[in-house]
Design a protein around this motif. Structure first.
Motif, PDB file in Angstrom:
ATOM      1  N   ILE A  38      57.884  53.804  52.796  1.00  0.00           N
ATOM      2  CA  ILE A  38      56.923  55.115  52.619  1.00  0.00           C
ATOM      3  C   ILE A  38      57.873  56.410  52.472  1.00  0.00           C
ATOM      4  O   ILE A  38      57.438  57.431  51.995  1.00  0.00           O
ATOM      5  CB  ILE A  38      56.187  55.200  53.793  1.00  0.00           C
ATOM      6  N   HIS A  39      59.314  55.923  52.864  1.00  0.00           N
ATOM      7  CA  HIS A  39      60.195  57.268  52.647  1.00  0.00           C
ATOM      8  C   HIS A  39      60.128  57.487  51.071  1.00  0.00           C
ATOM      9  O   HIS A  39      60.486  58.858  50.887  1.00  0.00           O
ATOM     10  CB  HIS A  39      61.466  57.040  53.181  1.00  0.00           C
ATOM     11  N   ILE A  40      60.029  56.572  50.366  1.00  0.00           N
ATOM     12  CA  ILE A  40      60.262  56.951  48.886  1.00  0.00           C
ATOM     13  C   ILE A  40      58.985  57.978  48.316  1.00  0.00           C
ATOM     14  O   ILE A  40      59.345  58.689  47.570  1.00  0.00           O
ATOM     15  CB  ILE A  40      59.896  55.438  48.149  1.00  0.00           C
ATOM     16  N   ILE A  80      51.767  47.099  48.020  1.00  0.00           N
ATOM     17  CA  ILE A  80      51.564  46.424  49.244  1.00  0.00           C
ATOM     18  C   ILE A  80      53.025  46.296  49.600  1.00  0.00           C
ATOM     19  O   ILE A  80      53.319  45.924  51.019  1.00  0.00           O
ATOM     20  CB  ILE A  80      51.173  44.967  48.786  1.00  0.00           C
ATOM     21  N   TRP A  81      54.028  46.584  48.815  1.00  0.00           N
ATOM     22  CA  TRP A  81      55.429  46.691  49.259  1.00  0.00           C
ATOM     23  C   TRP A  81      55.817  48.212  49.674  1.00  0.00           C
ATOM     24  O   TRP A  81      56.677  48.650  50.519  1.00  0.00           O
ATOM     25  CB  TRP A  81      56.379  46.380  48.338  1.00  0.00           C
ATOM     26  N   GLY A  82      55.005  49.041  48.892  1.00  0.00           N
ATOM     27  CA  GLY A  82      55.518  50.609  48.898  1.00  0.00           C
ATOM     28  C   GLY A  82      55.138  51.194  50.288  1.00  0.00           C
ATOM     29  O   GLY A  82      55.677  52.262  50.844  1.00  0.00           O
ATOM     30  N   LYS A 107      54.795  53.008  41.302  1.00  0.00           N
ATOM     31  CA  LYS A 107      54.351  54.283  41.282  1.00  0.00           C
ATOM     32  C   LYS A 107      53.865  54.746  39.944  1.00  0.00           C
ATOM     33  O   LYS A 107      52.874  55.409  39.628  1.00  0.00           O
ATOM     34  CB  LYS A 107      55.333  55.376  41.831  1.00  0.00           C
ATOM     35  N   THR A 108      54.745  54.672  38.973  1.00  0.00           N
ATOM     36  CA  THR A 108      54.347  55.023  37.652  1.00  0.00           C
ATOM     37  C   THR A 108      53.484  54.247  36.900  1.00  0.00           C
ATOM     38  O   THR A 108      52.448  54.676  36.482  1.00  0.00           O
ATOM     39  CB  THR A 108      55.758  54.851  36.669  1.00  0.00           C
ATOM     40  N   SER A 147      63.638  49.329  45.913  1.00  0.00           N
ATOM     41  CA  SER A 147      63.613  50.721  45.605  1.00  0.00           C
ATOM     42  C   SER A 147      62.908  50.911  43.946  1.00  0.00           C
ATOM     43  O   SER A 147      61.935  51.601  43.758  1.00  0.00           O
ATOM     44  CB  SER A 147      64.372  51.475  45.761  1.00  0.00           C
ATOM     45  N   ASN A 148      63.436  50.212  42.999  1.00  0.00           N
ATOM     46  CA  ASN A 148      63.296  50.098  41.894  1.00  0.00           C
ATOM     47  C   ASN A 148      61.786  49.446  41.637  1.00  0.00           C
ATOM     48  O   ASN A 148      61.073  50.212  40.804  1.00  0.00           O
ATOM     49  CB  ASN A 148      64.068  49.132  40.971  1.00  0.00           C
TER      50      ASN A 148
END
Length: 384
Positions: free
Chosen positions: A27-29, A21-23, A163-164, A156-157
């Motif tokens: 999206i550049h990450i 929901i935040w990612g 993701k993991t 970012s963290n």
């Protein structure tokens, strides 16, 4: 129209299912390919923020129709609505806590109680309040919020951890990340203020839906065809404003452009789909949309079950790996399967399983039927 909006909601939600929901807004990450970046911008412009308001419009519309039905049966509408919204709120909280952070059912439950304030208002009052609240939402979009370095690093963290964990974690680990980790650095009172403001900011399409129902709109497609044709002109205007918000450099007016564009595009889609219905009133396509729409609550929850299994670590673990374009194709496949399953199911039953539970709870009866008041006996009427 409800089935059509459910497709749009699924395609927009696939960004959350696959990136968080935040990612999805960081999206550049994820280092998307050129094709996926184009598909991402397409979803942001054409779908996200414009599919859900169609559902809110229909929510307000159906509230008025349900009130009229309850009145015809001589029962108290507010009591039925209160039970209905309470169950929606409970279902939403369970959905959010146990499965997925993108839940909307709890929001509809809260909004339902707020809309009870407007249930008996006149058409004119609904139109005025809807417009006032819509302008208020536009105003709140003005300005650019600058993130501090600490906020950027924390976000970012958080996204990297998500993701993991979402791709490889167990059900318990994912639930822990979803419910207990917060990427924002805000005091508790800010969350409270946002919660209190949310009904006022989002109520406009609900109220417009109530206005449309009380005005008898969208009940005579052939006679209203000219109105639909004019309303479709809002689609290109909405797309233009949303495109400016997504594709142009960020300014103080970017948020305003995006909010206005999303609202106009939603209304334009409502008219466009209504116009399509006048061309294909009894086709297999419209029939499929009708059937999947009748089971919208069941289908919405099933979308969560399917997508969390596909993307999360306790299933196939494809979080962040499928790509936006492939996710769009995947979402269309899911929706087509739901159309077929809903058509098969509705030939055998009157309503979906979750819809039946909601109806039983709302009407406080085992068969889901409205419990009408017993007519007074002759002796009681005569006072004997």
């Amino acid at each position: 129209m409800r089935g059509f909006s459910l497709l749009g909601i699924l395609l927009a939600n696939l960004l959350i299912f696959q990136y968080g929901i935040w990612g999805k807004d960081e999206i550049h990450i994820y280092s998307l390919s050129g094709v996926d970046l184009m598909a991402y911008k397409f979803v942001k412009v054409a779908i996200e923020g414009s599919a859900m308001p169609i559902f809110t419009f229909l929510f307000g519309y159906s509230m008025v129709k349900m009130m009229e039905s309850l009145k015809r049966n001589g029962v108290k509408a507010r009591r039925h609505f209160a039970r209905r919204f309470l169950l929606l709120l409970i279902l939403g909280l369970l959905h959010s806590f146990l499965l997925w952070e993108g839940d909307i059912l709890s929001f509809y439950g809260v909004m339902g109680f707020f809309l009870l304030l407007f249930l008996k208002r006149s058409k004119k009052a609904l139109l005025i309040w809807g417009t006032i609240l819509l302008v208020l939402s536009f105003a709140l979009g003005y300005g650019v919020v600058e993130e501090t370095p600490a906020e950027k690093e924390k976000m970012s963290n958080y996204v990297e951890a998500t993701k993991t964990i979402y791709a490889n974690g167990t059900y318990t680990e994912i639930m822990e990340q979803r419910n207990n980790e917060d990427p924002l650095i805000m005091p508790d009172y800010v969350y409270l203020i946002l919660l209190l403001l949310s009904p006022f900011v989002t109520a406009s399409l609900f109220l417009y839906g109530m206005y449309a129902a009380k005005s008898g709109l969208f009940t005579q497609p052939d006679k209203e065809k000219r109105m639909y044709q004019k309303g479709v002109l809002l689609v290109p205007l909405g797309l233009l404003l949303k495109s400016a918000a997504v594709l142009m450099p960020e300014t103080d007016w970017t948020g305003v452009s995006g909010i206005i564009g999303a609202s106009l595009l939603s209304v334009g889609y409502i008219f466009a789909f209504s116009l399509l219905y006048t061309w294909l009133p009894a086709s297999k396509i419209t029939t499929s949309f009708v059937q999947v729409g009748k089971m919208s609550l069941t289908n919405y929850l099933m979308q969560t079950v399917i997508c969390t299994f596909v993307f999360y670590g306790y299933g196939l673990g494809l979080f962040g790996q499928l790509g936006v374009l492939n996710a769009i194709v995947f979402g269309i496949v899911i929706f087509l399967l739901q159309c077929m399953c809903s058509s098969w199911y509705m030939k055998r039953f009157r309503r979906g399983p979750i819809e039946q539970v909601l109806r039983m709870w709302t009407n406080w009866s085992w068969n889901g039927q409205i419990r009408m008041k017993e007519p007074e006996s002759f002796d009681r009427v005569e006072g004997l």
